[in-house]
Design a protein around this motif. Structure first.
Motif, short mmCIF file in Angstrom:
data_model
loop_
_atom_site.label_atom_id
_atom_site.label_comp_id
_atom_site.label_asym_id
_atom_site.label_seq_id
_atom_site.Cartn_x
_atom_site.Cartn_y
_atom_site.Cartn_z
N SER A 190 -13.44 -29.47 -18.62
CA SER A 190 -13.99 -29.73 -17.56
C SER A 190 -15.40 -30.15 -17.88
O SER A 190 -15.86 -31.19 -17.82
N PHE A 191 -16.22 -28.96 -18.53
CA PHE A 191 -17.49 -29.07 -18.87
C PHE A 191 -17.75 -30.00 -20.03
O PHE A 191 -18.63 -30.94 -19.87
N MET A 195 -19.57 -34.28 -19.65
CA MET A 195 -20.86 -34.84 -20.60
C MET A 195 -20.30 -36.13 -21.49
O MET A 195 -21.36 -36.50 -22.17
N LEU A 196 -19.19 -36.34 -21.66
CA LEU A 196 -18.71 -37.50 -22.36
C LEU A 196 -19.14 -38.85 -21.78
O LEU A 196 -18.96 -38.95 -20.58
N LEU A 265 -24.07 -28.60 -26.76
CA LEU A 265 -23.77 -27.52 -27.99
C LEU A 265 -22.74 -26.48 -27.41
O LEU A 265 -21.89 -26.14 -28.56
N ILE A 266 -22.57 -26.09 -26.34
CA ILE A 266 -21.38 -25.18 -25.97
C ILE A 266 -20.13 -25.45 -26.19
O ILE A 266 -19.17 -24.72 -26.39
N VAL A 267 -20.00 -26.79 -26.20
CA VAL A 267 -18.41 -27.58 -26.50
C VAL A 267 -18.29 -28.37 -27.57
O VAL A 267 -17.81 -29.24 -27.61
N ASP A 268 -19.20 -28.03 -28.48
CA ASP A 268 -19.22 -28.53 -29.94
C ASP A 268 -19.34 -30.38 -29.92
O ASP A 268 -18.88 -30.94 -30.73
N VAL A 305 -24.57 -22.07 -14.91
CA VAL A 305 -23.74 -23.02 -14.96
C VAL A 305 -22.26 -22.66 -15.26
O VAL A 305 -21.35 -23.21 -14.46
N LEU A 306 -22.16 -21.67 -15.89
CA LEU A 306 -20.94 -21.23 -16.47
C LEU A 306 -20.20 -20.10 -15.75
O LEU A 306 -18.95 -19.81 -15.46
#
Length: 757
Positions: A190-191, A195-196, A265-268, A305-306
């Motif tokens: 979901s995170f 952001m997409l 950055l967290i999700v590449d 956030v996480l």
């Protein structure tokens, strides 16, 4: 026969009758049962309230420490809070068959458990994996609501607490729903989806070619002209980045800005070179201290956030629902206070007041934490607002602080020393040393040629020591507690020294200035010691190629262990030299030792962080330890650990002749031990006066390589365990434009059809 039967009557069998129920032995004494019946629900619901209080106050500590014991306490409270609340609902339901008036009061307690299951704002997940279980929490919400409604319905219509119970039920649903949504939004899937951007099909190529074909068929001299599309994105850095020092308010605001830009950055996710240049331009103008401040706050935003409810609370709908929840609890307290409570036990009434007041107190603490959080300051407070001065003072209290270190060998150096309650990460680096571990971890062995053994003990005593050590190792391994035992016994911690951070920052700054093209950036990011050796201005007599071969021609985990052993041997060889720690050469030596032990700690104690680059690091470490233990056993070293024994052990290793025959050629490649390969590298380095500058810069480049190649989710995981220096370096490199995530070099091209005359 008749005579015999008269003289010897027939025997009769007497069977013992079983004891009656009144005589049955009870394993649990009756008074204990009575005490449990009276206090089970009451004691557990107060215990549940205590867990909520502990979590809301202590959960933020886990981002400030890596110590196992406090983290274990928070983890235990986190698990017990959910279990206790669910268990109490079952107890209340089982007590509904009683005709006592207190049944209505117990039913009133059931909605409080929904509030407790919703958890405090300071912790929704203990680990990233908990966020992925958001669907389980959603189903749990449905079942708990059904159970609570069932308990409540059983008391209608006689229950005079039904209105306060409905209000508490509403507050409980809101709290539980907040936690479920927070888990859903923080799950990595979901995170990433949040952001997409909208799908980008690009210019309509088919339409353009249709028009082009039509004009060509009409024999018109047509060509396609490409014009770069202007970038319409707004940015506060379109002109120049702010120069000079940042005040406390600007630190938080810039950190929030870059958090929103780079949280992908967290999700590449990938980023454009425009975003890279904006960030790079800003950080090139920062001092090391200001850059660290910004990154610390940015990591704090990632943590919130996480692992907290911050995203759910800091929006208009979250604020409205939180207001409704607090008002419901307040009204329920007022209604209960005005109610006739003569039918209820005084103890139960007091417990109910404790639950109501406790719920309001927890809401007040949550509200205070929300108002004074970095998130509120970054989103609501403007530089020219009336509240800016007040929050500037608040941030001044939370500012990064330094103090002078007093312990040798770093006495006189400034270290990060922010009070723990204000820290945004733990501000220390863990240390794990291979030689010290091998000296202490050995089990004494027999020597058939001599009855004397290590430690100077008798043969019989040595056998006892071996037996006890083997029993201890078996128990620890059987319980799966070796990681905790090793962390307690062999891992030490050093503060982050201001001069060490300055050295890391300057190295990354120079690399960022050199990374003007994609090719150079890729070369820098893929180097693990060779780039800095090539760029250093070293004397001609230093054979750089000889040193680079111990970096580029071996796997990263092997290179790391080679340089760790070489650093330790060289350091112990000079241990008793009288030098000033403020001298540049001595600083390089001490920082090389700190970074060397830290990198081995990451490889051995945090293998998940190094999994992308570790290779067969665990096998190589075990084989090297086995050879080191064998070496020390043959020389009958003491199993007690102190600095003198470590120094003696290192010098014994250095004394072995490794120059006439390469260890690999003699031993073969079945064993992956690199003990004497590291000794060979140490002998090479000992010839150079610049060895400590070389080693410190090689270690910084290794740290940067490991940081940029570590999986992003592992960096995110560590922010909830005190944070790691490698994660700070990872974010610094990203802001300096050093990474493989910058892949969008330009925008769309705007195509025009041009008809020539």
């Amino acid at each position: 026969m008749a005579l015999l039967s008269e003289n010897f009557p027939t025997p009769t069998l007497h069977l013992q009758t079983p004891p009656s129920n009144d005589q049955t032995f009870d394993l649990i004494p009756p008074h204990v049962k009575e005490l449990w019946e009276r206090w089970n629900t009451r004691g557990l619901i107060l215990f549940s309230l205590s867990l909520q209080t502990f979590l809301i106050l202590c959960a933020p500590l886990r981002k400030r420490t890596s110590r196992k014991f406090p983290i274990f306490l928070i983890w235990s409270a986190y698990l017990l809070a959910d279990w206790t609340a669910s268990f109490i609902v079952g107890l209340i339901s089982s007590n509904q068959s009683k005709s006592d008036a207190n049944v209505y009061l117990l039913a009133f307690w059931a909605p409080f458990l929904l509030i407790h299951l919703g958890g405090p704002d300071t912790i929704t997940a203990f680990a990233l994996e908990d966020n992925a279980l958001w669907l389980r929490h959603l189903i749990g919400l449905l079942f708990q609501v059904v159970a609570t409604v069932y308990v409540f319905i059983q008391t209608i219509p006689q229950n005079k607490l039904r209105v306060p119970a409905i209000l508490m039920f509403l507050a409980g649903i809101i709290k539980y729903a907040e936690r479920t949504r927070a888990l859903y939004l923080a799950s990595l899937g979901s995170f990433r989806a949040s952001m997409l951007k909208e799908p980008d099909p690009g210019p309509d190529y088919a339409k353009l070619m249709e028009e082009f074909t039509c004009k060509k068929d009409a024999h018109l001299p047509t060509t396609i002209q490409l014009v770069n599309e202007p970038n319409q994105e707004w940015s506060p850095f379109t002109s120049t980045a702010k120069a000079g020092d940042l005040n406390q308010l600007e630190v938080v605001q810039y950190a929030f800005l870059y958090f929103n830009k780079f949280k992908g950055l967290i999700v590449d996710l990938i980023f454009s070179f425009k975003e890279r240049n904006e960030s790079r331009d800003f950080f090139l103008k920062r001092t090391p201290s200001d850059a660290l401040k910004v990154i610390e706050v940015e990591l704090n935003f990632i943590y919130e956030v996480l692992f907290t409810k911050v995203v759910v609370i800091h929006n208009i709908f979250g604020s409205i629902f939180r207001f409704i929840s607090s008002c419901s609890v307040t009204v329920a307290l007022v209604l209960f206070s005005r109610l006739d409570k003569t039918d209820f036990r005084k103890l139960d009434v007091r417990i109910t007041y404790a639950l109501l007041v406790g719920a309001l107190a927890l809401d007040f603490v949550s509200f205070s934490m929300t108002v004074f959080s970095d998130w509120t300051i970054a989103t609501l407070i403007k530089d020219d607002s009336i509240l800016a001065t007040f929050f500037e003072y608040l941030l001044w209290l939370k500012r990064k602080r330094v103090s002078v270190h007093k312990k040798s060998p770093f006495s006189g150096l400034k270290k990060l020393d922010t009070p723990r309650i204000f820290r945004r990460w733990r501000e220390s680096v863990s240390q794990f040393n291979l030689i010290a571990y091998c000296l202490s971890e050995r089990i004494p062995t027999d020597d058939s040629r001599n009855t004397s053994v290590c430690c100077g003990c008798s043969f019989a005593w040595n056998k006892t020591v071996r037996l006890l050590r083997r029993i201890k190792d078996f128990v620890i391994d059987y319980l799966g507690a070796k990681e905790f035992f090793d962390d307690w016994k062999y891992v030490s911690r050093q503060p982050v020294f201001e001069k060490l951070w300055d050295l890391i920052f300057e190295e990354m700054l120079e690399k960022s200035k050199a990374a003007e093209t994609v090719e150079i950036t890729e070369e820098i990011c893929s180097s693990r010691g060779s780039y800095v050796l090539k760029s250093m201005d070293l004397p001609s007599e230093i054979d750089i190629g000889e040193l680079i071969s111990d970096i580029d021609e071996v796997a990263f985990d092997e290179s790391l262990m080679l340089w760790h052993i070489a650093t330790e041997l060289c350091y112990r060889d000079e241990q008793n030299t009288n030098t000033n720690v403020n001298d540049t050469g001595t600083s390089y030596r001490e920082f090389s030792k700190v970074l060397s032990d830290y990198m081995l700690y990451l490889l051995v104690m945090l293998p998940s962080m190094m999994s992308a680059v570790a290779g067969i690091g665990e096998i190589r470490f075990r084989d090297t330890c086995a050879e080191a233990k064998k070496f020390f056993d043959r020389r009958r070293f003491s199993c007690t650990l102190d600095e003198t024994i470590i120094m003696k052990g290192c010098r014994e290793i250095l004394a072995v002749n490794v120059t006439d025959a390469n260890p690999v050629e003699v031993k073969g490649d079945k064993s992956k031990s690199v003990l004497f390969n590291g000794s060979l590298l140490a002998k090479k380095l000992k010839k150079y006066n610049e060895k400590w500058e070389i080693m410190s810069k090689v270690w910084i480049e290794m740290l940067g390589y490991a940081a940029s190649h570590c999986r992003p989710d592992q960096h995110a995981q560590q922010v909830s365990k005190g944070g790691e220096l490698i994660t700070v370096v990872w974010l610094l490199m990203a802001h300096f434009g050093l990474g493989e995530q910058f892949q969008i070099s330009e925008g769309h091209a705007r195509a025009k059809l041009r008809v020539h005359k």
